[in-house]
Structures are given as structure tokens and as C-alpha cells.
Write an enzyme that holds these catalytic residues in place. Sequence first.
Site, PDB file in Angstrom:
ATOM      1  N   ARG A 152       2.857   7.165  12.085  1.00 34.79           N
ATOM      2  CA  ARG A 152       2.396   6.367  13.252  1.00 34.79           C
ATOM      3  C   ARG A 152       1.970   7.556  14.215  1.00 34.79           C
ATOM      4  NH1 ARG A 152       1.085   3.169  10.536  1.00 34.79           N
ATOM      5  NH2 ARG A 152       1.410   0.889  10.939  1.00 34.79           N
ATOM      6  N   ASN A 201       0.358  -1.173  -0.630  1.00 37.70           N
ATOM      7  CA  ASN A 201       0.138  -0.159   0.329  1.00 37.70           C
ATOM      8  C   ASN A 201       1.147   0.673  -0.042  1.00 37.70           C
ATOM      9  OD1 ASN A 201       0.936  -0.156   2.093  1.00 37.70           O
ATOM     10  ND2 ASN A 201      -0.903  -0.550   3.687  1.00 37.70           N
ATOM     11  N   GLN A 208      -5.708   3.461  18.720  1.00 33.68           N
ATOM     12  CA  GLN A 208      -6.960   3.410  17.482  1.00 33.68           C
ATOM     13  C   GLN A 208      -7.713   2.086  17.383  1.00 33.68           C
ATOM     14  OE1 GLN A 208      -4.108   5.467  13.149  1.00 33.68           O
ATOM     15  NE2 GLN A 208      -4.515   2.587  13.602  1.00 33.68           N
ATOM     16  N   HIS A 221      -7.487   6.343  10.248  1.00 32.02           N
ATOM     17  CA  HIS A 221      -6.556   5.281   9.800  1.00 32.02           C
ATOM     18  C   HIS A 221      -6.881   5.005   8.022  1.00 32.02           C
ATOM     19  CE1 HIS A 221      -2.510   2.943  10.146  1.00 32.02           C
ATOM     20  NE2 HIS A 221      -2.967   3.143   9.128  1.00 32.02           N
TER      21      HIS A 221
HETATM   22  P1  NDP Z   1      10.112   2.064   4.228  1.00 26.63           P
HETATM   23  O1  NDP Z   1      11.157   0.938   5.489  1.00 26.63           O
HETATM   24  O2  NDP Z   1      10.675   2.021   2.629  1.00 26.63           O
HETATM   25  O3  NDP Z   1      10.840   2.959   4.440  1.00 26.63           O
HETATM   26  C1  NDP Z   1      11.144   3.634   5.724  1.00 26.63           C
HETATM   27  C2  NDP Z   1      12.448   5.324   6.453  1.00 26.63           C
HETATM   28  O4  NDP Z   1      12.558   5.648   6.896  1.00 26.63           O
HETATM   29  C3  NDP Z   1      13.486   4.061   5.629  1.00 26.63           C
HETATM   30  O5  NDP Z   1      14.016   4.770   4.209  1.00 26.63           O
HETATM   31  C4  NDP Z   1      14.608   3.578   6.303  1.00 26.63           C
HETATM   32  O6  NDP Z   1      15.613   4.687   6.106  1.00 26.63           O
HETATM   33  C5  NDP Z   1      14.340   5.680   7.470  1.00 26.63           C
HETATM   34  N1  NDP Z   1      14.948   5.784   8.831  1.00 26.63           N
HETATM   35  C6  NDP Z   1      14.007   5.115   9.798  1.00 26.63           C
HETATM   36  N2  NDP Z   1      14.496   5.237  11.394  1.00 26.63           N
HETATM   37  C7  NDP Z   1      15.512   6.639  10.260  1.00 26.63           C
HETATM   38  C8  NDP Z   1      15.160   7.084  11.787  1.00 26.63           C
HETATM   39  N3  NDP Z   1      15.662   7.217  12.688  1.00 26.63           N
HETATM   40  N4  NDP Z   1      15.095   8.769  11.282  1.00 26.63           N
HETATM   41  C9  NDP Z   1      15.181   8.855   9.507  1.00 26.63           C
HETATM   42  N5  NDP Z   1      15.095   8.527   8.646  1.00 26.63           N
HETATM   43  C10 NDP Z   1      14.953   7.197   9.883  1.00 26.63           C
HETATM   44  O7  NDP Z   1       8.892   2.379   4.493  1.00 26.63           O
HETATM   45  P2  NDP Z   1       7.594   2.999   4.530  1.00 26.63           P
HETATM   46  O8  NDP Z   1       8.124   3.931   3.002  1.00 26.63           O
HETATM   47  O9  NDP Z   1       6.782   1.293   2.929  1.00 26.63           O
HETATM   48  O10 NDP Z   1       6.515   2.643   4.975  1.00 26.63           O
HETATM   49  C11 NDP Z   1       7.106   3.835   6.211  1.00 26.63           C
HETATM   50  C12 NDP Z   1       5.934   3.914   7.093  1.00 26.63           C
HETATM   51  O11 NDP Z   1       4.759   4.430   7.637  1.00 26.63           O
HETATM   52  C13 NDP Z   1       5.758   2.583   8.254  1.00 26.63           C
HETATM   53  O12 NDP Z   1       6.889   2.016   8.920  1.00 26.63           O
HETATM   54  C14 NDP Z   1       4.436   2.707   8.721  1.00 26.63           C
HETATM   55  O13 NDP Z   1       4.741   3.140   9.833  1.00 26.63           O
HETATM   56  C15 NDP Z   1       3.982   4.224   8.101  1.00 26.63           C
HETATM   57  N6  NDP Z   1       2.468   3.061   6.987  1.00 26.63           N
HETATM   58  C16 NDP Z   1       1.713   3.569   7.211  1.00 26.63           C
HETATM   59  C17 NDP Z   1       0.503   3.597   6.631  1.00 26.63           C
HETATM   60  C18 NDP Z   1      -1.024   4.059   6.295  1.00 26.63           C
HETATM   61  O14 NDP Z   1      -1.809   3.176   6.173  1.00 26.63           O
HETATM   62  N7  NDP Z   1      -1.259   5.124   7.000  1.00 26.63           N
HETATM   63  C19 NDP Z   1       0.427   1.759   5.549  1.00 26.63           C
HETATM   64  C20 NDP Z   1       1.556   1.654   5.032  1.00 26.63           C
HETATM   65  C21 NDP Z   1       2.695   2.255   6.164  1.00 26.63           C
HETATM   66  P3  NDP Z   1      17.558   4.569   6.629  1.00 26.63           P
HETATM   67  O15 NDP Z   1      17.099   3.521   7.322  1.00 26.63           O
HETATM   68  O16 NDP Z   1      18.660   4.936   6.434  1.00 26.63           O
HETATM   69  O17 NDP Z   1      17.253   5.527   8.141  1.00 26.63           O
END
Ligand code: NDP
Length: 386
Positions: free
Chosen positions: A286, A148, A315, A334
Site C-alpha cells: 500500500r 491474487n 487511487q 494498481h
Molecule cells: P498476509 O497477511 O499473508 O501477510 C502479511 C504479513 O505481514 C504477515 O506475515 C505479518 O506477519 C506481516 N506483518 C504485519 N504487520 C507487520 C509489521 N508491523 N511489521 C512486520 N511485519 C508485519 O498478507 P498478504 O501477503 O496476502 O498481503 C500483504 C499485503 O499486500 C496486503 O495487506 C495488501 O495490502 C497487499 N496486496 C496488494 C495487492 C496488489 O494488487 N498490489 C493484492 C493483494 C495484497 P506478522 O503478523 O508475524 O507480523
Amino acid sequence: MARILCVLYPDPESGYPPTYTRDDIPVITQYANGQTAPLPEADLGFKPGQLLGCVSGELGLRSWAESQGHELIVTSDKDGSDSEFEKYLPEAEVVISQPFWPAYLTKERIAKAHNLKLALTAGIGSDHVDLDAAAKAGITVAEVTGSNSISVAEHVVMMVLSLVRNYLPSHQIAVNGGWDIADCVSRSYDVEGMHFGTIGAGRIGLAVLRRLKAFDMPLHYTQRHQLDPTIESELGLTYHPDAESLARSVDIVNLQVPLYPSTERFFNREMLAKMKRGSYLINTARAQLVDQDAVVEALESGHLAGYAGDVWYPQPAPSNHPWRNMPWNGMTPHMSGTSLSAQARYAAGTLEILECFFGHSPIREDYLIVDNGGLAGTGAKSYKLN
Ligand code: NDP
């Protein structure tokens, strides 16, 4: 025979099935990063485009589960010690839950789940599971990575435009019979030229950047690993070493990082104060990434010009949750990651994971969060244990 305990959101108030607006949905077989969409072996127990994420939709799993001799229990009653979820949990071998209506798998519940081997998130984001406790209990945690991401990215773009252009209040004026153009536009701007920054440029964050490129907005991002230079130059990205540097530099901040102990409430009062006056904050990642009360204060003081997102805590959010009525909010329940289009993919992915689990074949690395007592696959990249 195994017990599969599935927690889904309640049916539509108007009854199930709804009258569908469209007869079909586009077929997506591959994602932007090359990952293939879910491909279970069994026939799908649904027609893509059907409502699957609610109790009667059963993620389309009923016919498959029964053909395999499994007991499929589907409920939306998930909270409290007398809930259906807790009643059936001790014998469940598999728990399926969606982030939109999360069955919180706490340490205490995991201790009661003597038979649990797989906690499956139908969607993305497994922070409703105590990953540390799951790892210690030898439970595999998996989610349908990628299913998604574009659904959420599109929602973010919608929220950027609706906040900056003052869409929702202006729509309300029209609905109410008004023609108060000055009221509509006194908070309405173009996004062109505004600086947009995403904290987290993974699957969703990068998709948002790609989509906003067309709006001629200077684009910024931060995360721990810098993106490939070809992507940076293609999109003209400015990389920031940390969230604070980004927050100071842009007009619109988007949060797109997973929730784990060190990202919890990292967007606090101090971080909000570093944003320019009149900035917008979008959060579809989140709710616990931000300080809930600090957001309300920043909107009330005018420091923030708008806040939009679809994630809350807990939620479902209580009816008196302060984010429902805070000024200049564009909140929705959500819903971004559970469009009918997304449901078709994550329901198929759920079936694919179940087939692998019961067939003793490997679950795709992309789908794994916890396995063999520790973080694995996508989980090892995205999360940290306590
Ligand atoms: P990904 O894992 O593809 O991307 C998350 C990114 O966050 C990574 O590129 C990572 O890069 C970065 N990251 C992680 N920790 C940190 C940090 N401490 N500081 C800065 N950057 C950070 O996840 P998605 O894009 O697929 O999803 C992201 C979030 O969106 C999910 O975890 C979920 O909580 C939320 N989500 C919400 C949905 C909704 O319906 N509202 C549906 C799907 C997801 P790096 O490791 O280089 O830091």
C-alpha cells in the site's frame, strides 16, 4: 431482495469485451499453503480468463444476482458526494469494491449506509474500509484471501529484475530507435548475489522469497512472528528483529505488510536513510506505508537507485502525482493483483462469499476481516483497529 452495490474500474478504452490474447488459463484449485481456491455452489457466470473487474465484466455476477432476485448496481463513479456510489449507498445491503479502484468506505459514508451488512473486497486488502467504523456499525468485512497472492508475487519478481537490470529505460531506447548500449548498461547489474529482504513474509512475501531463491540471492525477512525453522532453512533465510535491521542489511527491500494505523508511513525519511546507497525499494502493498515525498527525494539524490510498485494514494492517482515522473521508477497503475488469472479466482470467491452471506452459512475464516463487531479470521491476524 437485496441491493448489491458493486464498484469496479472503468471498461477498456478500446471497448468491452477486449479481444483476448489466449483461449484459456491454467486451472488452480489449491494455494501453496493448502487453502483451496474459491468454490461457489452456483455455476460461474463467466469463463475463466474473461475480463471481469471492469464495469461491463460485473465480476460475472449478473446472472446469479438476477436468479436470486437481487438488484445488482455496478458503477465506477465512486468519489465525491454526488457520485453514483453515494447515491446508491444508503439502501445497499452489500458493497463490493476492489483495491485497484477502491470505493473508500469512510466513517462518514458508513454513517450514511443504514442498510449495509457486508463490505466485500473482491481481492485482498480491506484498508479502503474504515474497519473500526465498520466493526462499530456491525458490518461484516470480508475479502478473497489468497486469490491474487501469486499474481502479486510474480509482479514483485518482475519489478526486482526490471529495476536492477535497467530494463524499462533500455526498452525505451530500443523503442526510440536507439542503440546506446553504454546508456542501457551504465545502471544495469545482475541480481545474483544481491541481498533481498521482505518486510512481511506472509502469503505474498513468502511466495516472493521462494521465487527469488532460484536467482541465488541471499534472502532476508522480518515480521513479528518468525517463520517455521524448516522454511527458514529450506530458503536459507536471515531473520531480522525489525525493519530497520533489515533495511540496513540488504540491497533490495520489498514491502509486503498490510496498512493499518501503526504501519502508516513507517517507511519514512529516517528509514530510507538507513538503506544502503543505491538500494532499490519495491512496494506492491500500500502506498501509505511510505512517505511519498521522501521517496521522490531519495531517488532524486541518488540514495535510492529505483522504486517500483503498483500502489498509490489516492487511487486513481492524479495525473500530476509525483511518482509518475520521479527518476528511476518502475510504477504501474494498481494492476498486479488483477491479472485475468487473478480475476477468475476473486470473482469466484466473491460469489462464494455472497452465497454464504445470503444463505446464512459461515464465511470461511480465511476470508473474514471484521465480524460480530470486531476483527475476525484473517483480519484478527493482519489488522489492528484504531
Ligand atoms: P498476509 O497477511 O499473508 O501477510 C502479511 C504479513 O505481514 C504477515 O506475515 C505479518 O506477519 C506481516 N506483518 C504485519 N504487520 C507487520 C509489521 N508491523 N511489521 C512486520 N511485519 C508485519 O498478507 P498478504 O501477503 O496476502 O498481503 C500483504 C499485503 O499486500 C496486503 O495487506 C495488501 O495490502 C497487499 N496486496 C496488494 C495487492 C496488489 O494488487 N498490489 C493484492 C493483494 C495484497 P506478522 O503478523 O508475524 O507480523
